[in-house]
Scaffold this motif. Structure first.
Motif: not given
Length: 350
Positions: A144-167
């Motif tokens: 559930v916790m991993a799917s929520l940002p994916l469904l919102k489209g909030y994943y992207g480049p976030a430093g040394a790896w991809c995660w939730i973006t700075d925005d």
């Protein structure tokens, strides 16, 4: 069309976490350290899995939970080794989702190990019937916790790896950091309560020597000793990532090289930290001597003992000095039981 291709090539060759050229020494150092620490964690998890397999430590519920934690930490380490810094796209989303899921799964197993120990020692409740519930929580909640940002489209480049973006800083802290440190605090409180109860029980057992009571005291102390370090190591490896993400929140356009380096040094070390806690159990090391490892390996790889069908034959009794050993061919199906004339047989009952 040519301008789009050149733009895509330029994006692919840029270091996304410092917004500079990919050959910038800072990017090379960060990626190298990230791979190294992720690899160390992978090796630590593989070592734990090998020892668990060799020594068959996966029968009790507590042992199964440590095995599940190791599996989650293994796949979590894979995410940190996975590829370079990715630009936005499906591969970046996959890495971010993978990382969030197994970060949460490893944390969930640490929490459940704490809860299980609390229920066993403080509440004195048998928890074997909760095994399926533990698995449902440890693998279901992270989904559930991993799917929520994916469904919102909030994943992207976030430093040394991809995660939730700075925005989406609020999502970073709401999905991971606030729950993480809240759970670590609760686990520390839980272990403080467990240790107090365990000490009170050991004091109440003082008095006339009782072998069973002494065995329980030693067992109680040995069970608590390694497990109490799980929240501590999670706290240690999470401090610098938290500081770096706070810096990213206040200065999104000016990432700090030193904080990013400390981030990639500590965040991927969950698997290695778990292996360290695992190694604090002296019972494991006593079994990991060269002789112990050789016996365990032989037991695992060379144990081909088969129980065959028993075929009874005719039995005749004779004195040892009267039997003719050269007459074997005439009576192949007869078993000869030798006895001494002055041997006394005791009646062992039916």
């Amino acid at each position: 069309m040519d301008s789009q291709n050149s733009k895509s090539t330029s994006n692919d060759s840029r270091c996304v976490f410092f917004n500079t050229d990919s050959e910038d020494y800072r990017c090379v150092v960060i990626l190298t350290v990230k791979r190294a620490t992720g690899t160390f964690s992978l090796v630590g998890c593989i070592f734990m899995l090998l020892v668990i397999w060799l020594l068959r430590r996966y029968h009790s519920l507590a042992q199964k939970m440590i095995l599940s934690l190791t599996v989650a930490a293994f796949f979590d380490s894979v995410a940190y080794v996975m590829g370079d810094s990715h630009p936005e796209g499906s591969l970046c989303d996959f890495q971010a989702c993978w990382l969030t899921y197994f970060d949460w799964s490893a944390l969930a197993w640490v929490c459940l190990i704490t809860v299980n120990l609390y229920l066993n020692l403080v509440q004195e409740i048998s928890t074997n019937r909760y095994e399926k519930l533990y698995h449902l929580m440890a693998w279901g909640v992270p989904l559930v916790m991993a799917s929520l940002p994916l469904l919102k489209g909030y994943y992207g480049p976030a430093g040394a790896w991809c995660w939730i973006t700075d925005d989406h800083v609020a999502w970073r802290f709401g999905i991971w950091y606030v729950p993480l440190f809240s759970l670590i605090f609760l686990m520390i409180c839980c272990y403080a309560r467990i240790i107090c109860v365990a000490n009170a029980r050991m004091q109440s057992w003082l008095g006339t020597f009782n072998p069973e009571r002494e065995r329980r005291k030693v067992s109680l102390a040995e069970e608590i000793k390694p497990l109490k370090w799980y929240p501590s190591v999670y706290l240690v490896v999470s401090i610098f990532p938290l500081i770096n993400r706070l810096h990213n929140a206040f200065y999104p356009k000016d990432p700090s090289f030193s904080l990013t380096l400390l981030h990639v040094l500590s965040a991927p070390l969950h698997g290695l930290a778990n292996a360290f806690v695992f190694g604090l159990d002296r019972d494991w090391w006593s079994l990991l001597s060269p002789t112990g490892m050789q016996l365990a390996l032989q037991s695992r790889l060379c144990d081909r003992t088969l129980i065959g069908e028993y075929h009874p034959g005719a039995v005749r009794y004779t004195q040892a000095d009267l039997v003719d050993l050269s007459d074997d061919d005439d009576d192949n199906d007869t078993n000869v039981l030798f006895y001494s004339p002055d041997m006394t047989l005791k009646d062992r009952g039916p």
